[in-house]
Motif scaffolding. Structure first.
Motif, mmCIF file in Angstrom:
data_model
loop_
_atom_site.group_PDB
_atom_site.id
_atom_site.type_symbol
_atom_site.label_atom_id
_atom_site.label_comp_id
_atom_site.label_asym_id
_atom_site.label_seq_id
_atom_site.Cartn_x
_atom_site.Cartn_y
_atom_site.Cartn_z
ATOM 1 N N TRP A 232 -65.939 24.454 -66.513
ATOM 2 C CA TRP A 232 -66.126 23.509 -65.402
ATOM 3 C C TRP A 232 -67.259 22.524 -65.644
ATOM 4 O O TRP A 232 -67.243 21.413 -65.098
ATOM 5 N N TRP A 233 -68.232 22.888 -66.449
ATOM 6 C CA TRP A 233 -69.357 21.983 -66.703
ATOM 7 C C TRP A 233 -68.909 20.699 -67.408
ATOM 8 O O TRP A 233 -69.604 19.695 -67.344
ATOM 9 N N GLN A 234 -67.755 20.743 -68.071
ATOM 10 C CA GLN A 234 -67.279 19.544 -68.748
ATOM 11 C C GLN A 234 -66.813 18.472 -67.763
ATOM 12 O O GLN A 234 -66.596 17.330 -68.172
ATOM 13 N N ARG A 235 -66.666 18.831 -66.503
ATOM 14 C CA ARG A 235 -66.309 17.837 -65.492
ATOM 15 C C ARG A 235 -67.452 16.860 -65.230
ATOM 16 O O ARG A 235 -67.259 15.840 -64.574
ATOM 17 N N PHE A 236 -68.649 17.151 -65.723
ATOM 18 C CA PHE A 236 -69.756 16.196 -65.653
ATOM 19 C C PHE A 236 -69.639 15.127 -66.738
ATOM 20 O O PHE A 236 -70.344 14.119 -66.669
ATOM 21 N N ASP A 237 -68.797 15.377 -67.736
ATOM 22 C CA ASP A 237 -68.583 14.417 -68.820
ATOM 23 C C ASP A 237 -69.906 14.007 -69.460
ATOM 24 O O ASP A 237 -70.199 12.821 -69.629
ATOM 25 N N ASP A 238 -70.708 15.019 -69.822
ATOM 26 C CA ASP A 238 -72.017 14.779 -70.418
ATOM 27 C C ASP A 238 -72.093 15.552 -71.737
ATOM 28 O O ASP A 238 -72.182 16.779 -71.732
ATOM 29 N N PRO A 239 -72.064 14.858 -72.873
ATOM 30 C CA PRO A 239 -72.077 15.557 -74.176
ATOM 31 C C PRO A 239 -73.306 16.428 -74.383
ATOM 32 O O PRO A 239 -73.203 17.512 -74.966
ATOM 33 N N VAL A 240 -74.469 15.978 -73.917
ATOM 34 C CA VAL A 240 -75.688 16.769 -74.101
ATOM 35 C C VAL A 240 -75.593 18.074 -73.314
ATOM 36 O O VAL A 240 -75.943 19.154 -73.811
ATOM 37 N N LEU A 241 -75.097 17.992 -72.085
ATOM 38 C CA LEU A 241 -74.916 19.200 -71.283
ATOM 39 C C LEU A 241 -73.932 20.152 -71.951
ATOM 40 O O LEU A 241 -74.160 21.370 -71.991
ATOM 41 N N ASN A 242 -72.846 19.624 -72.487
ATOM 42 C CA ASN A 242 -71.866 20.472 -73.171
ATOM 43 C C ASN A 242 -72.501 21.212 -74.345
ATOM 44 O O ASN A 242 -72.250 22.399 -74.567
ATOM 45 N N GLN A 243 -73.348 20.515 -75.105
ATOM 46 C CA GLN A 243 -74.013 21.144 -76.246
ATOM 47 C C GLN A 243 -74.958 22.257 -75.786
ATOM 48 O O GLN A 243 -75.011 23.331 -76.395
ATOM 49 N N LEU A 244 -75.688 22.016 -74.707
ATOM 50 C CA LEU A 244 -76.625 23.022 -74.208
ATOM 51 C C LEU A 244 -75.889 24.263 -73.713
ATOM 52 O O LEU A 244 -76.319 25.397 -73.968
ATOM 53 N N VAL A 245 -74.789 24.069 -73.014
ATOM 54 C CA VAL A 245 -74.027 25.218 -72.506
ATOM 55 C C VAL A 245 -73.457 26.025 -73.662
ATOM 56 O O VAL A 245 -73.531 27.272 -73.671
ATOM 57 N N TYR B 128 -86.341 19.399 -76.725
ATOM 58 C CA TYR B 128 -86.898 18.059 -76.517
ATOM 59 C C TYR B 128 -86.121 17.024 -77.328
ATOM 60 O O TYR B 128 -85.841 15.918 -76.845
ATOM 61 N N ALA B 129 -85.765 17.373 -78.560
ATOM 62 C CA ALA B 129 -85.043 16.425 -79.417
ATOM 63 C C ALA B 129 -83.659 16.123 -78.843
ATOM 64 O O ALA B 129 -83.187 14.987 -78.917
ATOM 65 N N GLN B 130 -83.009 17.150 -78.271
ATOM 66 C CA GLN B 130 -81.684 16.928 -77.698
ATOM 67 C C GLN B 130 -81.728 16.020 -76.482
ATOM 68 O O GLN B 130 -80.824 15.215 -76.261
ATOM 69 N N LEU B 131 -82.781 16.151 -75.672
ATOM 70 C CA LEU B 131 -82.857 15.388 -74.427
ATOM 71 C C LEU B 131 -83.802 14.198 -74.542
ATOM 72 O O LEU B 131 -84.178 13.600 -73.530
ATOM 73 N N LYS B 132 -84.165 13.851 -75.759
ATOM 74 C CA LYS B 132 -85.126 12.757 -75.926
ATOM 75 C C LYS B 132 -84.612 11.437 -75.359
ATOM 76 O O LYS B 132 -85.355 10.736 -74.679
ATOM 77 N N PRO B 133 -83.367 11.042 -75.578
ATOM 78 C CA PRO B 133 -82.910 9.825 -74.906
ATOM 79 C C PRO B 133 -82.796 10.080 -73.402
ATOM 80 O O PRO B 133 -82.059 10.967 -72.971
ATOM 81 N N VAL B 134 -83.547 9.351 -72.626
ATOM 82 C CA VAL B 134 -83.481 9.500 -71.168
ATOM 83 C C VAL B 134 -82.121 9.013 -70.691
ATOM 84 O O VAL B 134 -81.672 7.929 -71.070
ATOM 85 N N ALA B 135 -81.464 9.811 -69.874
ATOM 86 C CA ALA B 135 -80.116 9.475 -69.416
ATOM 87 C C ALA B 135 -80.054 9.533 -67.892
ATOM 88 O O ALA B 135 -80.919 10.128 -67.240
ATOM 89 N N LYS B 136 -79.036 8.915 -67.359
ATOM 90 C CA LYS B 136 -78.830 8.939 -65.918
ATOM 91 C C LYS B 136 -78.264 10.282 -65.487
ATOM 92 O O LYS B 136 -77.776 11.065 -66.302
ATOM 93 N N LEU B 137 -78.321 10.532 -64.181
ATOM 94 C CA LEU B 137 -77.661 11.707 -63.649
ATOM 95 C C LEU B 137 -76.163 11.596 -63.911
ATOM 96 O O LEU B 137 -75.568 10.547 -63.667
ATOM 97 N N PRO B 138 -75.525 12.661 -64.407
ATOM 98 C CA PRO B 138 -74.083 12.572 -64.661
ATOM 99 C C PRO B 138 -73.294 12.545 -63.357
ATOM 100 O O PRO B 138 -73.779 12.959 -62.301
#
Length: 465
Positions: A54-67, A259-269
């Motif tokens: 279900w987390w893929q419904r956020f369509d956020d590649p960084v979140l997918n990698q963390l999960v 920190y390296a994974q989330l270094k690019p600041v991104a908007k809320l998905p």
């Protein structure tokens, strides 16, 4: 031949009696639940699909990698999987009691017999070699072993569902923590932008003071507001760093890697909600903690049967085949073969009510497990109700705060322009700047909470197994 038939008849009767005494699983009855949730959103109670990812419904590649990293490396999840291995091994050991036990024993001795014990009236030294195979088998007439196996099966099922519950919780926490990071980044950006705007206001105010157009108090007010706003940045940055450190624990990675994974600041998905949430009855079948509690009830009642079977007779078959020789010739080996076969039974007569107290203990434990199961069901339904209410309330709050922030933005543009042209007081500009920052900050927090409430709903529904 007659003895063999009598033995076969006795064994057949014992096996038939054992089959009649086979235990039946006690499946608990859940407490009554409503047919639908009281806090349903507009989507209604349509059946929800199995959203294992279900987390893929956020369509956020960084979140997918963390999960995915958490599912592969999280230490709590690995511990839960290890408990499954332990429960499976225990179940195998318990089930082995249903089968005959066969042991092979061998030994060799060298012994000197004194003249007084020798048939030749001379000291004799001899070698003795022994080998035998022993077998024993408990006839599970009253179902003690089978109930133990049933309890072990239920324990294994509970452990497997516990692992699924850990997986659901880990995924939910990773998503919530990641959303918190992105929400804090949004707030840092807002506070930084407002601090920059307020610094420009302070500079313009100093210029007006130097020109003799405004008093020194206006400069002090502008500086005070700018410094107060800038002072919020370290606190927000610390919150973000704490969230990143939590992600490093959840993914079993170093803080530097996160920190390296989330270094690019991104908007809320953005979130794409499912079509429905199902019914409370669906929830009881889906939630792993509910299924684990149900399995523990089954295991507890199976152990009641084990304790009750201890009050009844135990039947056992045993046999030994072996030989003890002083040499390796075929003739001596054949002459030394011995065997034994028999059956035995034991039944408790008096133990000071020890076995009956164990039965009472197991019944009390089964009752506790049943109450725990029912409490788990009620808590699960309540969690979904709370999550549904939160998603709806946060949605309404976000809409209201979005309108308030838009109005504050418009008011700031008008009053700032009016002040710069000398048509309004400076205090009005300071107030509208403060109002704008507060409105935008509350909106960012509400948007984060709205997304987190969606993640909480997915966790409450038992999604992510």
């Amino acid at each position: 031949m007659i003895r063999f038939r009598l033995l076969a008849a006795a064994l057949g009767s014992a096996i038939l009696l054992a089959a009649c005494a086979a235990p039946k699983a006690v499946k608990p009855t859940p407490p009554p639940v409503a047919e639908s949730y009281a806090n349903l959103p507009s989507a209604g109670n349509a059946a929800i699909p199995d959203l294992g990812d279900w987390w893929q419904r956020f369509d956020d590649p960084v979140l997918n990698q963390l999960v995915q990293a958490a599912l592969a490396e999280n230490l709590d999840l690995k511990t839960a999987v290890s408990r499954i291995d332990a429960a499976r091994a225990l179940r195998t050991a318990t089930a082995a009691e249903r089968r005959p036990q066969v042991d092979l024993n061998a030994g060799a001795t060298r012994q000197r017999y004194p003249a007084a014990q020798s048939w030749t009236f001379e000291p004799v030294t001899a070698n003795v070699y022994g080998v035998n195979a022993s077998a024993s088998w408990e006839l599970d007439v009253f179902g003690r072993i089978r109930r133990n196996v049933a309890a072990a099966d239920a324990d294994l099922a509970a452990t497997q569902d516990d692992a699924r519950a850990v997986r659901v919780a880990v995924v939910g926490e990773v998503v919530q923590t990641y959303l918190a990071v992105r929400g804090l980044e949004r707030r840092l950006d807002l506070v930084g932008t407002n601090a920059h705007n307020q610094a420009e206001t302070e500079t313009f105010t100093r210029q007006m003071f130097d020109a003799g157009e405004v008093p020194l108090a206006d400069v002090d007010r502008a500086q005070t507001q700018r410094e107060a706003t800038a002072a919020e940045l370290p606190a927000l940055a610390l919150q973000r760093q704490s969230a990143l450190d939590r992600l490093s624990i959840l993914t079993a990675a170093t803080p530097q890697q996160v920190y390296a994974q989330l270094k690019p600041v991104a908007k809320l998905p953005a979130w794409a909600p499912p079509a429905g949430v199902g019914t409370p009855a669906d929830l009881l079948r889906r939630r792993p903690d509910v299924r684990a509690a149900e399995a523990r009830v089954i295991a507890a009642y199976a152990r009641v049967g084990v304790a009750e079977a201890e009050l009844k007779p135990h039947l056992r078959l045993a046999g030994v085949l072996g030989a003890a020789v002083n040499g390796f010739s075929g003739a001596s080996f054949a002459r030394s073969i011995a065997w034994m076969a028999g059956a035995g039974a034991s039944t408790p007569l008096f133990d000071g009510k020890r076995r009956r107290s164990v039965v009472a203990l197991r019944r009390a434990e089964a009752e506790q497990a049943l109450y725990a199961y029912r409490a788990t069901v009620l808590a699960a339904v309540a969690e979904v109700e709370t999550a549904l209410a939160a998603t709806e309330r946060h949605r309404v709050r976000v809409e209201g705060l979005a309108r308030a922030a838009a109005s504050a933005r418009s008011a700031y543009g008008q009053i700032d322009q009016s002040w710069r042209s000398g048509e309004s007081a400076f205090i009005d500009t300071l107030q509208v700047q403060s109002t704008l920052l507060e409105a935008e900050d509350q909106l960012a927090q509400a948007q984060t909470l709205a997304l987190q409430s969606q993640a909480s709903l997915m966790t409450a529904l038992g999604q992510g197994q």
